[in-house]
Write an enzyme that holds these catalytic residues in place. Structure first.
Site, PDB file in Angstrom:
ATOM      1  N   ASN A 161       0.803  -1.211   0.000  1.00 40.67           N
ATOM      2  CA  ASN A 161       0.000   0.000   0.000  1.00 40.67           C
ATOM      3  C   ASN A 161       0.844   1.273   0.000  1.00 40.67           C
ATOM      4  O   ASN A 161       0.396   2.317  -0.457  1.00 40.67           O
ATOM      5  CB  ASN A 161      -0.923  -0.015   1.228  1.00 40.67           C
ATOM      6  CG  ASN A 161      -1.584   1.314   1.484  1.00 40.67           C
ATOM      7  OD1 ASN A 161      -2.430   1.760   0.717  1.00 40.67           O
ATOM      8  ND2 ASN A 161      -1.199   1.964   2.579  1.00 40.67           N
ATOM      9  N   TYR A 202       4.864   9.102 -11.057  1.00 47.34           N
ATOM     10  CA  TYR A 202       3.822   8.330 -10.381  1.00 47.34           C
ATOM     11  C   TYR A 202       3.084   7.432 -11.370  1.00 47.34           C
ATOM     12  O   TYR A 202       2.868   6.242 -11.104  1.00 47.34           O
ATOM     13  CB  TYR A 202       2.848   9.292  -9.710  1.00 47.34           C
ATOM     14  CG  TYR A 202       1.757   8.626  -8.888  1.00 47.34           C
ATOM     15  CD1 TYR A 202       2.057   7.929  -7.731  1.00 47.34           C
ATOM     16  CD2 TYR A 202       0.416   8.725  -9.270  1.00 47.34           C
ATOM     17  CE1 TYR A 202       1.061   7.334  -6.969  1.00 47.34           C
ATOM     18  CE2 TYR A 202      -0.593   8.134  -8.512  1.00 47.34           C
ATOM     19  CZ  TYR A 202      -0.258   7.437  -7.368  1.00 47.34           C
ATOM     20  OH  TYR A 202      -1.254   6.857  -6.619  1.00 47.34           O
TER      21      TYR A 202
END
Length: 249
Positions: free
Chosen positions: A80, A147
């Site tokens: 995560n 990202y």
């Protein structure tokens, strides 16, 4: 008897923390991993660790697995942890920040997955890997090149990993747009660095962001559903059909 155990990175805040809380409240074993343990950590086990230390991945997985009871029936790794930085057009980003982005969003999860599979090879428990991806890995966002690249890589890596391992089910799930510290950082960026800044500010002002609590609940339900092993590797939590309903392909 401990039926399920979860190793969750980025567990100190956001959906990682809320997922850990939901699982702990339900009586499952949770090993949280993050740089700093939160004061209100809901579980019994927390390992303070910075994921930039790639040479220590094997050790941190081994340390986490030692905390899991032998009779555990299902062991889940949740990757995560991640970062939105650097926010900026590709040609303006600093090399060090780009490198750190790829390490946290892609390299670290790859190594953790490898260590998890390797160390549990002879373990008869059901094994699952949930990689937290993003719609940014499947759609172009100006100003998020690092990202986007990291999450796209995570998606494709997950597909390769799932194909390679018959005894481990892997999914790479986009959790939606969530009201976390990452979203706050996005809203603080400059329009020159992130042309869609006003759209993301409007998400917040219009109440269109999901809460970490709601998202964590959906992710927990997804991971525990009876047909989890039949799910596609690349998915979006917002488009997931109800268990036993609709096509999963």
């Amino acid at each position: 008897m401990a039926k399920e155990a979860y190793i969750i990175t980025g567990a100190s805040k956001g959906i990682g923390f809320e997922w850990s809380r939901h699982l702990s409240d339900a009586g499952h074993v949770v090993i949280g991993i993050a740089r700093t343990e939160p004061d209100n950590w809901p579980g019994k086990h927390f390992l303070s660790f910075d994921l930039i230390h790639l040479d220590a991945m094997e050790n941190i997985v081994a340390e986490a697995l030692k905390l899991i009871p032998e009779e555990t029936e299902t062991i889940v790794l949740v990757n995560n942890a991640g970062t939105i930085e650097p926010i900026g057009l590709a040609h303006t980003n600093e090399a060090e920040k780009v490198s750190q982005s790829i390490v946290l969003n892609l390299t670290a999860p790859m190594l953790l997955c490898g260590a998890f599979i390797r160390q549990l090879k002879s373990n008869t428990a059901e094994k699952k890997i949930v990689n937290i991806s993003s719609g940014a890995g499947r759609k172009v966002y100006e100003g998020w090149s690092a990202y986007c690249a990291g999450k796209a890589g995570l998606d494709h890596f997950s597909s390769c990993l799932d194909a390679e391992n018959d005894d481990v089910k892997v999914v790479s799930v986009a959790p939606g747009i969530i009201d976390t510290a990452m979203q706050q950082k996005i809203r603080q960026s400059e329009a020159a660095d992130f042309p869609l800044i006003e759209k993301f500010k409007d998400y917040k002002e219009s109440g269109l962001l999901s809460s970490p609590e709601e998202t964590a609940q959906l992710l927990m339900e997804m991971t525990q559903r009876a047909d989890f092993n039949e799910l596609p590797t690349i998915l979006d939590i917002r488009n997931l059909p109800a268990a036993g309903k609709g096509s999963l392909n």
